[in-house]
Design a protein around this motif. Structure first.
Motif, short mmCIF file in Angstrom:
data_model
loop_
_atom_site.label_atom_id
_atom_site.label_comp_id
_atom_site.label_asym_id
_atom_site.label_seq_id
_atom_site.Cartn_x
_atom_site.Cartn_y
_atom_site.Cartn_z
N MET A 225 -1.20 3.46 45.11
CA MET A 225 -0.45 4.36 45.99
C MET A 225 0.34 5.39 45.18
O MET A 225 0.61 5.18 44.00
N TYR A 226 0.72 6.47 45.82
CA TYR A 226 1.55 7.48 45.17
C TYR A 226 3.02 7.17 45.41
O TYR A 226 3.45 7.00 46.54
N ILE A 227 3.78 7.02 44.34
CA ILE A 227 5.23 6.85 44.44
C ILE A 227 5.89 8.03 43.74
O ILE A 227 5.57 8.33 42.59
N ASP A 228 6.76 8.71 44.44
CA ASP A 228 7.46 9.84 43.86
C ASP A 228 8.58 9.32 42.97
O ASP A 228 9.64 8.93 43.44
N TYR A 229 8.34 9.31 41.66
CA TYR A 229 9.29 8.72 40.74
C TYR A 229 10.53 9.58 40.52
O TYR A 229 11.46 9.17 39.84
N THR B 117 12.31 10.50 43.07
CA THR B 117 13.17 10.18 44.20
C THR B 117 14.09 9.01 43.85
O THR B 117 13.92 8.33 42.84
N ASP B 118 15.05 8.75 44.73
CA ASP B 118 15.96 7.63 44.50
C ASP B 118 15.25 6.30 44.75
O ASP B 118 14.15 6.25 45.30
N SER B 119 15.89 5.23 44.34
CA SER B 119 15.28 3.90 44.41
C SER B 119 15.03 3.46 45.85
O SER B 119 14.04 2.78 46.14
N ILE B 120 15.92 3.85 46.77
CA ILE B 120 15.75 3.45 48.17
C ILE B 120 14.50 4.10 48.76
O ILE B 120 13.73 3.45 49.47
N THR B 121 14.28 5.37 48.43
CA THR B 121 13.08 6.06 48.92
C THR B 121 11.82 5.41 48.36
O THR B 121 10.82 5.27 49.07
N ARG B 122 11.85 4.99 47.11
CA ARG B 122 10.68 4.32 46.53
C ARG B 122 10.38 3.01 47.26
O ARG B 122 9.22 2.67 47.50
N LEU B 123 11.42 2.27 47.63
CA LEU B 123 11.22 1.04 48.40
C LEU B 123 10.60 1.35 49.75
O LEU B 123 9.68 0.65 50.20
N ILE B 124 11.07 2.41 50.39
CA ILE B 124 10.53 2.81 51.70
C ILE B 124 9.07 3.23 51.56
O ILE B 124 8.24 2.94 52.43
N GLN B 125 8.73 3.89 50.45
CA GLN B 125 7.34 4.29 50.22
C GLN B 125 6.43 3.07 50.11
O GLN B 125 5.29 3.10 50.58
N ILE B 126 6.94 2.00 49.51
CA ILE B 126 6.16 0.76 49.43
C ILE B 126 5.90 0.20 50.83
O ILE B 126 4.78 -0.17 51.19
N THR C 104 2.82 -9.27 49.70
CA THR C 104 3.95 -9.77 48.92
C THR C 104 4.85 -8.62 48.50
O THR C 104 6.09 -8.70 48.62
N GLU C 105 4.25 -7.53 48.01
CA GLU C 105 5.04 -6.38 47.59
C GLU C 105 5.77 -5.74 48.77
O GLU C 105 6.94 -5.35 48.66
N ARG C 106 5.06 -5.65 49.89
CA ARG C 106 5.70 -5.07 51.08
C ARG C 106 6.87 -5.96 51.54
O ARG C 106 7.92 -5.46 51.92
N ASN C 107 6.70 -7.25 51.48
CA ASN C 107 7.76 -8.18 51.89
C ASN C 107 8.97 -8.06 50.95
O ASN C 107 10.11 -8.08 51.41
N PHE D 296 7.18 -6.26 40.34
CA PHE D 296 7.47 -5.35 41.44
C PHE D 296 8.30 -4.15 40.97
O PHE D 296 7.97 -3.00 41.29
N VAL D 297 9.35 -4.38 40.20
CA VAL D 297 10.20 -3.25 39.77
C VAL D 297 9.44 -2.34 38.80
O VAL D 297 9.68 -1.13 38.75
N LYS D 298 8.49 -2.92 38.05
CA LYS D 298 7.66 -2.07 37.17
C LYS D 298 6.72 -1.21 38.00
O LYS D 298 6.40 -0.08 37.61
N LYS D 299 6.27 -1.74 39.14
CA LYS D 299 5.44 -0.93 40.03
C LYS D 299 6.23 0.26 40.57
O LYS D 299 5.67 1.32 40.85
#
Length: 262
Positions: free
Chosen positions: A1-5, A7-16, A27-30, A64-67
């Motif tokens: 998937m594309y993650i906008d690195y 952006t802030d950490s909360i936005t990255r979580l929402i992208q997941i 598991t990652e989504r959970n 997960f945090v490395k992803k």
């Protein structure tokens, strides 16, 4: 998937959570969902505690945090704490599962906000405002001592416009260091409702002869005897608490302008 690195950490979580390209497993989504539900707990939690919250292993959290493109869990925690600090949202501290009936949620929450503002009005006495304004006027330097989430830049800008120097410190060691380098004619402004070791620090300031403007919880008045001006504020444990503090400082600034600037 594309993650906008960028952006802030909360936005990255929402992208997941929002991923629809099958590049995120359940598991990652959970994990992302659980972290979002417990945002305010994560910056002070260990990796084991976060793993327990997310019902997975420490190794899974590390992957997960490395992803999310963070070097390690500590880096992720630091960035999340910073993003929470910078967030303008009033309700970030509101629990993810707010336990009231859905049909009355809007009404009950707005009633809570109205009740807090009413309590703020009761806790701000005009004689205390006048006393605080006089203290600010007589001081050469204003030292603001508060918890890390509270941003009082607007108040500091007003102080600069009034010809005052101001410092904002967020811990005992910072405060002591600042006091040792500042003018003797310094007033400490202290919203102490969530500051660690608040009583010990206030006693130390009192023993040094420092004048203090203190805002505290409505039901915690142990600081009142040390204060030269004292305000009581009822807390709800949401971001609304910080907003009420800002309202108080807006009122102080407006009264200062009216008396000494306009």
């Amino acid at each position: 998937m594309y993650i906008d690195y960028l952006t802030d950490s909360i936005t990255r979580l929402i992208q997941i959570v929002n991923d629809n390209n099958n590049s995120v497993n359940e598991t990652e989504r959970n994990i992302a969902m659980q972290i979002i539900k417990h945002l305010d707990e994560i910056p002070n939690a260990s990796i084991q505690q976060v793993a327990d919250i997310c019902y997975c292993s420490i190794a899974t959290i590390s992957r997960f945090v490395k992803k999310l493109n963070f070097e390690n869990f500590s880096t992720f925690k630091y960035k999340l704490a910073l993003d929470l600090f910078n967030s303008p949202k009033l309700n970030l501290k509101m629990p993810g599962e707010y336990q009231i009936e859905y049909t009355s949620l809007k009404t009950d929450y707005l009633e809570l906000v109205k009740a807090q503002i009413d309590e703020l009005e009761k806790g701000i006495q005009m004689e205390e405002i006048e006393r605080a304004v006089e203290l600010l006027h007589e001081a050469e330097t204003v030292l603001i001592y508060s918890h890390g989430d509270l941003d009082l830049h607007a108040f500091q800008v007003d102080l600069v416009m009034h010809g005052k120097a101001s410092w904002h410190v967020k811990g005992y060691s910072e405060m002591e260091k600042a006091l040792n380098t500042l003018s003797n004619n310094t007033v400490v402004v202290a919203p102490l409702f969530s500051t660690q070791n608040g009583r010990q620090n206030v006693e130390m300031l009192h023993n040094r002869g420092i004048k203090m403007i203190i805002a505290s919880r409505g039901n915690v008045n142990i600081y009142e005897k040390y204060a030269d001006a004292f305000f009581k504020i009822k807390m709800s444990e949401t971001k609304m608490d910080d907003y009420l503090i800002h309202l108080l400082f807006d009122i102080l600034s407006m009264h200062y302008r009216k008396k000494y600037m306009d």
